[in-house]
Design a protein around this motif. Structure first.
Motif, PDB file in Angstrom:
ATOM      1  N   UNK A  74       0.814  -1.202   0.000  1.00  0.00           N
ATOM      2  CA  UNK A  74       0.000   0.000   0.000  1.00  0.00           C
ATOM      3  C   UNK A  74       0.850   1.255   0.000  1.00  0.00           C
ATOM      4  N   UNK A  75       1.935   1.250   0.774  1.00  0.00           N
ATOM      5  CA  UNK A  75       2.819   2.422   0.805  1.00  0.00           C
ATOM      6  C   UNK A  75       3.497   2.645  -0.540  1.00  0.00           C
ATOM      7  N   UNK A  76       3.786   1.541  -1.240  1.00  0.00           N
ATOM      8  CA  UNK A  76       4.490   1.633  -2.517  1.00  0.00           C
ATOM      9  C   UNK A  76       3.542   1.812  -3.698  1.00  0.00           C
ATOM     10  N   UNK A  77       2.247   1.637  -3.464  1.00  0.00           N
ATOM     11  CA  UNK A  77       1.304   1.672  -4.581  1.00  0.00           C
ATOM     12  C   UNK A  77       1.483   0.500  -5.520  1.00  0.00           C
ATOM     13  N   UNK A  78       1.944  -0.633  -4.986  1.00  0.00           N
ATOM     14  CA  UNK A  78       2.225  -1.812  -5.810  1.00  0.00           C
ATOM     15  C   UNK A  78       1.058  -2.782  -5.760  1.00  0.00           C
ATOM     16  N   UNK A  79       0.860  -3.493  -6.848  1.00  0.00           N
ATOM     17  CA  UNK A  79      -0.166  -4.526  -6.927  1.00  0.00           C
ATOM     18  C   UNK A  79       0.523  -5.855  -7.191  1.00  0.00           C
ATOM     19  N   UNK A  80       0.210  -6.840  -6.392  1.00  0.00           N
ATOM     20  CA  UNK A  80       0.800  -8.153  -6.579  1.00  0.00           C
ATOM     21  C   UNK A  80      -0.174  -9.212  -6.079  1.00  0.00           C
ATOM     22  N   UNK A  81       0.307 -10.413  -5.771  1.00  0.00           N
ATOM     23  CA  UNK A  81      -0.536 -11.521  -5.351  1.00  0.00           C
ATOM     24  C   UNK A  81       0.105 -12.189  -4.136  1.00  0.00           C
ATOM     25  N   UNK A  82      -0.714 -12.945  -3.404  1.00  0.00           N
ATOM     26  CA  UNK A  82      -0.220 -13.673  -2.239  1.00  0.00           C
ATOM     27  C   UNK A  82      -0.541 -15.154  -2.380  1.00  0.00           C
ATOM     28  N   UNK A  83       0.311 -15.993  -1.816  1.00  0.00           N
ATOM     29  CA  UNK A  83      -0.004 -17.400  -1.623  1.00  0.00           C
ATOM     30  C   UNK A  83       0.470 -17.799  -0.239  1.00  0.00           C
ATOM     31  N   UNK A  84      -0.120 -18.878   0.280  1.00  0.00           N
ATOM     32  CA  UNK A  84       0.319 -19.346   1.579  1.00  0.00           C
ATOM     33  C   UNK A  84      -0.796 -20.010   2.346  1.00  0.00           C
ATOM     34  N   UNK A  85      -0.528 -20.243   3.633  1.00  0.00           N
ATOM     35  CA  UNK A  85      -1.452 -20.969   4.488  1.00  0.00           C
ATOM     36  C   UNK A  85      -2.721 -20.163   4.736  1.00  0.00           C
ATOM     37  N   UNK A  86      -3.764 -20.894   5.132  1.00  0.00           N
ATOM     38  CA  UNK A  86      -5.097 -20.304   5.236  1.00  0.00           C
ATOM     39  C   UNK A  86      -5.143 -19.115   6.174  1.00  0.00           C
ATOM     40  N   UNK A  87      -4.524 -19.214   7.336  1.00  0.00           N
ATOM     41  CA  UNK A  87      -4.603 -18.123   8.312  1.00  0.00           C
ATOM     42  C   UNK A  87      -3.978 -16.848   7.766  1.00  0.00           C
ATOM     43  N   UNK A  88      -2.853 -16.996   7.082  1.00  0.00           N
ATOM     44  CA  UNK A  88      -2.197 -15.826   6.504  1.00  0.00           C
ATOM     45  C   UNK A  88      -3.028 -15.234   5.376  1.00  0.00           C
ATOM     46  N   UNK A  89      -3.590 -16.100   4.533  1.00  0.00           N
ATOM     47  CA  UNK A  89      -4.391 -15.602   3.420  1.00  0.00           C
ATOM     48  C   UNK A  89      -5.685 -14.950   3.914  1.00  0.00           C
ATOM     49  N   UNK A  90      -6.276 -15.481   4.976  1.00  0.00           N
ATOM     50  CA  UNK A  90      -7.475 -14.867   5.546  1.00  0.00           C
ATOM     51  C   UNK A  90      -7.165 -13.475   6.094  1.00  0.00           C
ATOM     52  N   UNK A  91      -5.965 -13.299   6.667  1.00  0.00           N
ATOM     53  CA  UNK A  91      -5.582 -11.993   7.179  1.00  0.00           C
ATOM     54  C   UNK A  91      -5.465 -10.973   6.054  1.00  0.00           C
ATOM     55  N   UNK A  92      -4.933 -11.393   4.910  1.00  0.00           N
ATOM     56  CA  UNK A  92      -4.843 -10.490   3.762  1.00  0.00           C
ATOM     57  C   UNK A  92      -6.231 -10.184   3.211  1.00  0.00           C
ATOM     58  N   UNK A  93      -7.070 -11.225   3.101  1.00  0.00           N
ATOM     59  CA  UNK A  93      -8.413 -11.017   2.561  1.00  0.00           C
ATOM     60  C   UNK A  93      -9.217 -10.049   3.433  1.00  0.00           C
TER      61      UNK A  93
ATOM     62  N   UNK B 188      -7.687  -8.315  -3.867  1.00  0.00           N
ATOM     63  CA  UNK B 188      -6.366  -8.863  -4.176  1.00  0.00           C
ATOM     64  C   UNK B 188      -6.466 -10.355  -4.529  1.00  0.00           C
ATOM     65  N   UNK B 189      -5.594 -10.805  -5.417  1.00  0.00           N
ATOM     66  CA  UNK B 189      -5.574 -12.205  -5.841  1.00  0.00           C
ATOM     67  C   UNK B 189      -4.837 -13.061  -4.813  1.00  0.00           C
ATOM     68  N   UNK B 190      -5.515 -14.095  -4.329  1.00  0.00           N
ATOM     69  CA  UNK B 190      -4.949 -14.994  -3.332  1.00  0.00           C
ATOM     70  C   UNK B 190      -4.916 -16.422  -3.854  1.00  0.00           C
ATOM     71  N   UNK B 191      -3.790 -17.080  -3.644  1.00  0.00           N
ATOM     72  CA  UNK B 191      -3.616 -18.508  -3.902  1.00  0.00           C
ATOM     73  C   UNK B 191      -3.647 -19.202  -2.537  1.00  0.00           C
ATOM     74  N   UNK B 192      -4.653 -20.012  -2.285  1.00  0.00           N
ATOM     75  CA  UNK B 192      -4.719 -20.748  -1.024  1.00  0.00           C
ATOM     76  C   UNK B 192      -3.854 -22.004  -1.137  1.00  0.00           C
ATOM     77  N   UNK B 193      -2.662 -21.939  -0.558  1.00  0.00           N
ATOM     78  CA  UNK B 193      -1.779 -23.107  -0.595  1.00  0.00           C
ATOM     79  C   UNK B 193      -2.331 -24.180   0.333  1.00  0.00           C
TER      80      UNK B 193
END
Length: 225
Positions: free
Chosen positions: A115-134, A140-145
């Motif tokens: 957000x500070x950088x104005x960058x757009x990207x994607x996340x992948x990882x465990x459910x708890x981490x992805x839920x925190x981002x969501x 944002x695009x999330x890959x639920x590993x």
């Protein structure tokens, strides 16, 4: 649903041509035609998001220290090659990063940095981490590993609302790919370095393949029309 060209995702940059999760590995992956570049995230003791997979520095750099126990200045003193997320975004040259973490605190710190950088990207990882981002970002695009044979619960899916289901490839077959597509969820998988297995997965309609054999992954994904 899967007629589109599959994403060829570089695993930790280009780890066969350079040390994983370094700026050189990211730069090489961007230049090799990767659709996205998966990188692993940790936070330093002073809250800087850096690229590194393991808890400590032993495997890659021969040092016992934990990344989380070091400030960025201390980390740079011991291992100058560990980059920050900001630096990796700069050298990716527009190729999206796929930010991998199992830690909700690291995930939210990385999202704040984006957000500070104005960058757009994607996340992948465990459910708890992805839920925190969501919870912070509905778009944002999330890959639920996923790390086992049993599928995620409806509660997990509701909290993460992933665009991609992302298991280890050995847990996929034609039926499971069709199941996720029927739910309007794309399918990614890791880490696929065998050409015959890539061909099989792509024939089933897998939408993204993460691999160390970057040239092979790019070639396989390009061949599917």
């Amino acid at each position: 649903m899967s007629a589109r060209r599959a994403l060829a995702v570089a695993h930790r940059g280009d780890p066969w041509a350079s040390v994983e999760n370094t700026l050189e590995a990211v730069r090489l992956a961007a230049g090799a035609g990767a659709s996205a570049i998966e990188v692993d995230l940790r936070c330093t003791a002073d809250g800087v998001v850096v690229l590194h997979h393991d808890d400590d520095l032993r495997r890659l750099w021969g040092r016992p220290e934990s990344v989380a126990a070091l400030t960025l200045a201390e980390l740079r003193e011991f291992v100058p090659a560990v980059p920050t997320l900001r630096e990796a975004l700069e050298v990716a040259d527009g190729v999206p990063l796929l930010l991998d973490t199992r830690d909700p605190a690291v995930a939210t710190a990385a999202h704040a940095e984006l957000g500070r950088l104005g960058a757009v990207t994607m996340f992948c990882g465990a459910a708890e981490a992805m839920a925190a981002v969501r919870a912070r970002d509905e778009r944002i695009t999330l890959f639920l590993s996923w790390y086992g044979e049993l599928p995620p619960s409806e509660g997990v899916l509701g909290a993460v609302r992933p665009q991609y289901f992302n298991p280890e490839h050995r847990f996929l077959d034609a039926e499971s790919v069709a199941y996720w597509h029927a739910r309007d969820v794309l399918v990614s998988c890791w880490t696929v370095d065998d050409a015959d297995r890539r061909a099989e997965l792509l024939a089933w309609g897998v939408d993204a393949i993460i691999g160390n054999d970057l040239n092979g992954v790019v070639k396989s994904c390009a061949e599917r029309t």
